[in-house]
Enzyme design. Structure first.
Site, PDB file in Angstrom:
ATOM      1  N   ARG A  72       0.482  -1.518  -0.116  1.00  0.00           N
ATOM      2  CA  ARG A  72       0.095   0.201   0.003  1.00  0.00           C
ATOM      3  C   ARG A  72       0.709   1.213   0.281  1.00  0.00           C
ATOM      4  NH1 ARG A  72      -5.411   1.381  -0.199  1.00  0.00           N
ATOM      5  NH2 ARG A  72      -5.518  -0.406  -0.679  1.00  0.00           N
ATOM      6  N   TYR A 126     -16.938  19.566 -11.528  1.00  0.00           N
ATOM      7  CA  TYR A 126     -16.912  18.228 -11.080  1.00  0.00           C
ATOM      8  C   TYR A 126     -17.568  18.217 -11.039  1.00  0.00           C
ATOM      9  CZ  TYR A 126     -16.294  13.153 -12.307  1.00  0.00           C
ATOM     10  OH  TYR A 126     -16.341  11.679 -12.548  1.00  0.00           O
ATOM     11  N   ASP A 198      -8.236  21.324 -10.246  1.00  0.00           N
ATOM     12  CA  ASP A 198      -8.350  19.586 -10.968  1.00  0.00           C
ATOM     13  C   ASP A 198      -7.011  20.147 -11.978  1.00  0.00           C
ATOM     14  OD1 ASP A 198      -9.444  17.796 -12.582  1.00  0.00           O
ATOM     15  OD2 ASP A 198     -11.177  17.265 -11.329  1.00  0.00           O
ATOM     16  N   LYS A 223      -8.327   9.925 -17.554  1.00  0.00           N
ATOM     17  CA  LYS A 223      -9.033  10.461 -18.824  1.00  0.00           C
ATOM     18  C   LYS A 223      -7.823  10.246 -19.290  1.00  0.00           C
ATOM     19  CE  LYS A 223     -12.989  11.024 -16.895  1.00  0.00           C
ATOM     20  NZ  LYS A 223     -13.335  11.989 -15.811  1.00  0.00           N
TER      21      LYS A 223
HETATM   22  C1  LIG Z   1     -13.531  11.703 -14.747  1.00  0.00           C
HETATM   23  C2  LIG Z   1     -13.145  13.157 -13.968  1.00  0.00           C
HETATM   24  C3  LIG Z   1     -12.859  13.658 -12.745  1.00  0.00           C
HETATM   25  C4  LIG Z   1     -12.523  11.637 -11.397  1.00  0.00           C
HETATM   26  O1  LIG Z   1     -12.000  11.075 -11.983  1.00  0.00           O
HETATM   27  P1  LIG Z   1     -12.441  10.073 -11.537  1.00  0.00           P
HETATM   28  O2  LIG Z   1     -11.476   9.003 -11.919  1.00  0.00           O
HETATM   29  O3  LIG Z   1     -13.442   8.748 -13.313  1.00  0.00           O
HETATM   30  O4  LIG Z   1     -12.479   9.390 -10.594  1.00  0.00           O
HETATM   31  C5  LIG Z   1     -12.239  14.320 -12.096  1.00  0.00           C
HETATM   32  N1  LIG Z   1     -12.192  15.358 -11.867  1.00  0.00           N
HETATM   33  C6  LIG Z   1     -12.520  15.679 -13.547  1.00  0.00           C
HETATM   34  C7  LIG Z   1     -12.318  17.055 -14.023  1.00  0.00           C
HETATM   35  C8  LIG Z   1     -13.195  14.646 -14.679  1.00  0.00           C
HETATM   36  O5  LIG Z   1     -13.193  14.973 -15.655  1.00  0.00           O
END
Ligand SMILES: *Cc1c(COP(=O)(O)O)cnc(C)c1O
Length: 246
Positions: A72, A126, A198, A223
């Site tokens: 971990r 988000y 983010d 993504k």
């Molecule tokens: C998809 C996304 C997230 C979350 O990511 P996950 O891996 O699906 O939890 C956070 N911020 C943005 C801008 C996103 O497009």
């Protein structure tokens, strides 16, 4: 990703001082021979319990960075990706990986916030981040105030009132407002307010956030980094001032 970035010669913002351009760093980052034994692609290490020769050996390695101690706490495959992502954010102290983008966001927020604190949150964030603030952070005694992502004057006044942290997302979900990130980060730092972004939409290739004064730069690696949602993963890259806290 790198080919279309326009920074192929290492001349992008904040990128030239490290020598190698982002394309070179993308293909060479994290490939340390002592972790891979020279294999080009870092192998996947899966682990929880680790075997040691003695209790003394276990104690010598426990809690030390980049020492196999317990799965971990990281394995060479995790360190490789963390190091590669850190290399894309000039000025960063390090990166931690998380099981999803949302796990990265929520852990970063909990690393810097406590009961009684105020969080300034962009209104184009988000949606699951908003749910976390309105539900979990509210129960922990953290007040979230949403601000218009492109109204800098109002945000300045809110920061003057004394916020613990300001959270940015630029471009923002799903209306794509672009914020004055360097300006907001600089004003936050002057006031002792921790800034988080983010950075999923821009990615560090198009916007190296730490070099532009942000404290914690978060990616939903699910993504662009993973490329196709084949895995869910998140990362937080930290400035030297926030790395220990993360
Ligand atoms: C998809 C996304 C997230 C979350 O990511 P996950 O891996 O699906 O939890 C956070 N911020 C943005 C801008 C996103 O497009």
């Amino acid at each position: 990703m790198g080919r279309g970035s326009g920074y192929a010669q290492g001349d992008g913002p904040g990128m030239s001082e490290q020598g190698d351009g982002p394309n070179t760093r993308l293909v060479s980052g994290g490939r340390r021979k002592e972790w891979t034994a020279g294999l080009v692609n870092p192998p996947v290490h899966r682990a929880s319990t680790i075997l040691f020769d003695s209790v003394a050996d276990l104690r010598a390695k426990s809690g030390k960075p980049r020492q196999l101690h317990y799965g971990r706490q990281g394995t060479p495959s995790i360190w490789s990706l963390e190091e590669a992502l850190t290399g894309l954010e000039p000025g960063a102290a390090g990166t931690k990986l998380f099981p999803s983008g949302v796990a990265a966001i929520t852990t970063a927020l909990m690393a810097v916030l406590g009961p009684g604190d105020t969080l300034l949150m962009t209104d184009s964030v988000y949606a699951p981040t908003r749910h976390f603030c309105d539900d979990v952070l509210a129960r922990l005694g953290v007040t979230t105030i949403y601000y218009d992502p492109i109204d800098g004057e109002t945000l300045d006044r809110l920061m003057d009132a004394g916020a613990k942290a300001v959270f940015l997302e630029s471009p923002g979900s799903l209306t794509m407002e672009v914020q004055d990130v360097p300006g907001i980060a600089a004003r936050a730092r002057e006031r002792g307010t921790i800034s988080l972004i983010d950075n999923t939409w821009a990615t560090p290739l198009l916007f190296p956030a730490i070099g532009h004064g942000v404290d914690l730069s978060i990616l939903a690696c699910t993504k662009y980094v993973v490329g196709h949602s084949d895995a869910m993963m998140g990362s937080v890259t930290a400035s030297p001032g926030t790395w220990d806290r993360l």
